[in-house]
Write a protein that holds these residues in place. Structure first.
Motif, mmCIF file in Angstrom:
data_model
loop_
_atom_site.group_PDB
_atom_site.id
_atom_site.type_symbol
_atom_site.label_atom_id
_atom_site.label_comp_id
_atom_site.label_asym_id
_atom_site.label_seq_id
_atom_site.Cartn_x
_atom_site.Cartn_y
_atom_site.Cartn_z
ATOM 1 N N ALA A 11 -3.311 -0.258 5.834
ATOM 2 C CA ALA A 11 -2.774 -1.924 5.757
ATOM 3 C C ALA A 11 -3.380 -2.327 7.315
ATOM 4 O O ALA A 11 -3.588 -3.462 7.061
ATOM 5 C CB ALA A 11 -1.161 -1.717 5.768
ATOM 6 N N PHE A 35 0.353 3.932 -3.064
ATOM 7 C CA PHE A 35 0.034 5.564 -2.703
ATOM 8 C C PHE A 35 1.421 6.422 -3.019
ATOM 9 O O PHE A 35 0.983 7.824 -3.343
ATOM 10 C CB PHE A 35 -0.400 5.696 -1.287
ATOM 11 C CG PHE A 35 -1.700 5.494 -1.058
ATOM 12 C CD1 PHE A 35 -2.862 6.205 -1.213
ATOM 13 C CD2 PHE A 35 -2.078 4.154 -0.543
ATOM 14 C CE1 PHE A 35 -4.024 5.708 -1.082
ATOM 15 C CE2 PHE A 35 -3.399 3.530 -0.090
ATOM 16 C CZ PHE A 35 -4.368 4.473 -0.470
ATOM 17 N N GLY A 66 -0.558 4.561 3.734
ATOM 18 C CA GLY A 66 -0.432 3.221 3.373
ATOM 19 C C GLY A 66 -0.411 2.490 4.586
ATOM 20 O O GLY A 66 -1.194 1.184 4.680
ATOM 21 N N SER A 67 0.439 2.622 5.635
ATOM 22 C CA SER A 67 0.382 1.922 6.964
ATOM 23 C C SER A 67 -0.850 2.160 7.630
ATOM 24 O O SER A 67 -1.415 0.874 8.221
ATOM 25 C CB SER A 67 1.477 2.366 7.850
ATOM 26 O OG SER A 67 2.704 2.510 7.009
ATOM 27 N N ALA A 70 2.859 8.880 1.783
ATOM 28 C CA ALA A 70 2.355 7.626 1.326
ATOM 29 C C ALA A 70 2.641 6.534 2.338
ATOM 30 O O ALA A 70 1.822 5.666 2.526
ATOM 31 C CB ALA A 70 2.959 7.331 -0.053
ATOM 32 N N LEU A 124 0.786 -1.249 0.354
ATOM 33 C CA LEU A 124 -0.010 -0.010 -0.011
ATOM 34 C C LEU A 124 0.820 1.130 -0.120
ATOM 35 O O LEU A 124 0.404 2.135 -0.912
ATOM 36 C CB LEU A 124 -0.994 0.000 1.250
ATOM 37 C CG LEU A 124 -2.266 -0.815 1.105
ATOM 38 C CD1 LEU A 124 -2.990 -0.800 2.192
ATOM 39 C CD2 LEU A 124 -2.882 -0.632 -0.161
ATOM 40 N N PRO A 125 1.976 1.356 0.788
ATOM 41 C CA PRO A 125 2.795 2.582 0.801
ATOM 42 C C PRO A 125 3.351 2.747 -0.733
ATOM 43 O O PRO A 125 3.523 3.963 -0.983
ATOM 44 C CB PRO A 125 3.943 2.258 1.801
ATOM 45 C CG PRO A 125 3.259 1.499 2.760
ATOM 46 C CD PRO A 125 2.376 0.685 1.999
#
Length: 306
Positions: A282, A265, A278-279, A274, A261-262
């Motif tokens: 997640a 983004f 993202g974290s 990002a 995810l990071p």
């Protein structure tokens, strides 16, 4: 994104999954057979980790440390079942939650009193230290790879115990109709103690194995307990197969989500933003997975099987 790095993250997810299975399998056995909500299961994970760290520091033997973790967690589980849990079977779930939450406080303060407030450290043994080269030139820590193998072997052994032994027959019968097996002459109190001690031993072993990756400290079991509850809800309460599949799904979802995810983004915002967004997303993925499974199968993936 490198394919080798992605494969490493998949292996990390499998390693997290098999460790969650050790926690969740004991939890689902206790809940499935006894109908007991045990919030103190994470404390038994902590007991195993502290016992392993103390024995390893005293003897220098990692194998003795693992044996100590199993013995200490199983003994603590048996004592707790006889002294406290046995009085809760006929009570409603709210009483069970309150009593086992109190046990968390007792274990935390007792551990702090015995070992102090500072974390302990458990080193990887020399014969499992360093990386190993996998096909494709991927280098991966030998210890983490060993955890995957050990977790798989324990899963097979636990399945055979439940499916092929007399004790396993009694456990499955106790889950289905405890009054009937008591009428057939099975000592239900002894069976419950054995099941609780077995679940505690699995949790303690998981704590000892993970203790080499992170520090051993008071309260380390509670975050893992939350993930273990997610695992058994996804897999189905009372199902060992469900606990294994659910643990792998949660482990892979959590690890790959935090990795992918990071980067996703990162195409739309700066690196620090990002990573933060993202974290955050997640950490939500496993709960979205749980919600999706419950929407499609309210009893979990294997809620109707053993």
């Amino acid at each position: 994104m490198s394919l080798m790095l992605l494969i490493e993250q998949v292996l990390n997810g499998l390693q997290l999954g098999v460790m969650l299975f050790l926690m969740a399998s004991g939890l689902t056995l206790v809940f499935g057979v006894m109908g007991l909500i045990n919030l103190a299961h994470g404390s038994l994970y902590m007991v195993g980790a502290f016992a392993a760290a103390w024995v390893a520091a005293a003897t220098g033997s990692f194998l003795l440390a693992l044996a100590a973790a199993l013995a200490a967690a199983a003994a603590a589980g048996a004592i707790v079942e006889v002294v406290v849990i046995r009085r809760l079977y006929a009570r409603d779930h709210l009483d069970q939650v309150l009593a086992t939450f109190a046990l968390i406080l007792v274990f935390s303060e007792g551990t702090r009193w015995i070992f102090g407030s500072f974390p302990l450290y458990l080193n990887v043994p020399d014969y499992l230290a360093g990386p190993v080269t996998l096909p494709g030139g991927i280098e991966y820590p030998l210890y983490r790879l060993s955890l995957i193998g050990v977790g798989g072997l324990i899963a097979c052994a636990l399945y055979l115990l439940i499916a092929r032994t007399r004790l396993g027959v009694q456990i499955r019968a106790g889950e289905a109709d405890r009054e009937m097996i008591a009428a057939l002459g099975v000592d239900i109190s002894k069976l419950y103690t054995v099941v609780f001690a077995l679940g505690a031993a699995l949790a303690g072993l998981a704590g000892a194995l993970v203790g080499t990756i992170q520090s051993v400290q008071v309260g380390m079991g509670e975050p893992v307990l939350i993930l273990a509850f997610v695992v058994i809800v996804i897999g189905g309460i009372g199902s060992i197969k469900g606990a294994f599949v659910g643990a792998l799904l949660v482990g892979l979802t959590d690890t790959l989500g935090a990795f992918l995810l990071p980067q996703l983004f990162g195409a739309f915002m700066d690196v620090s933003s990002a990573a933060a967004v993202g974290s955050a997303l997640a950490s939500m993925l496993i709960y979205l997975l749980m919600a999706a499974v419950l929407f499609l199968r309210p009893r979990g993936l294997f809620g109707d099987t053993a």
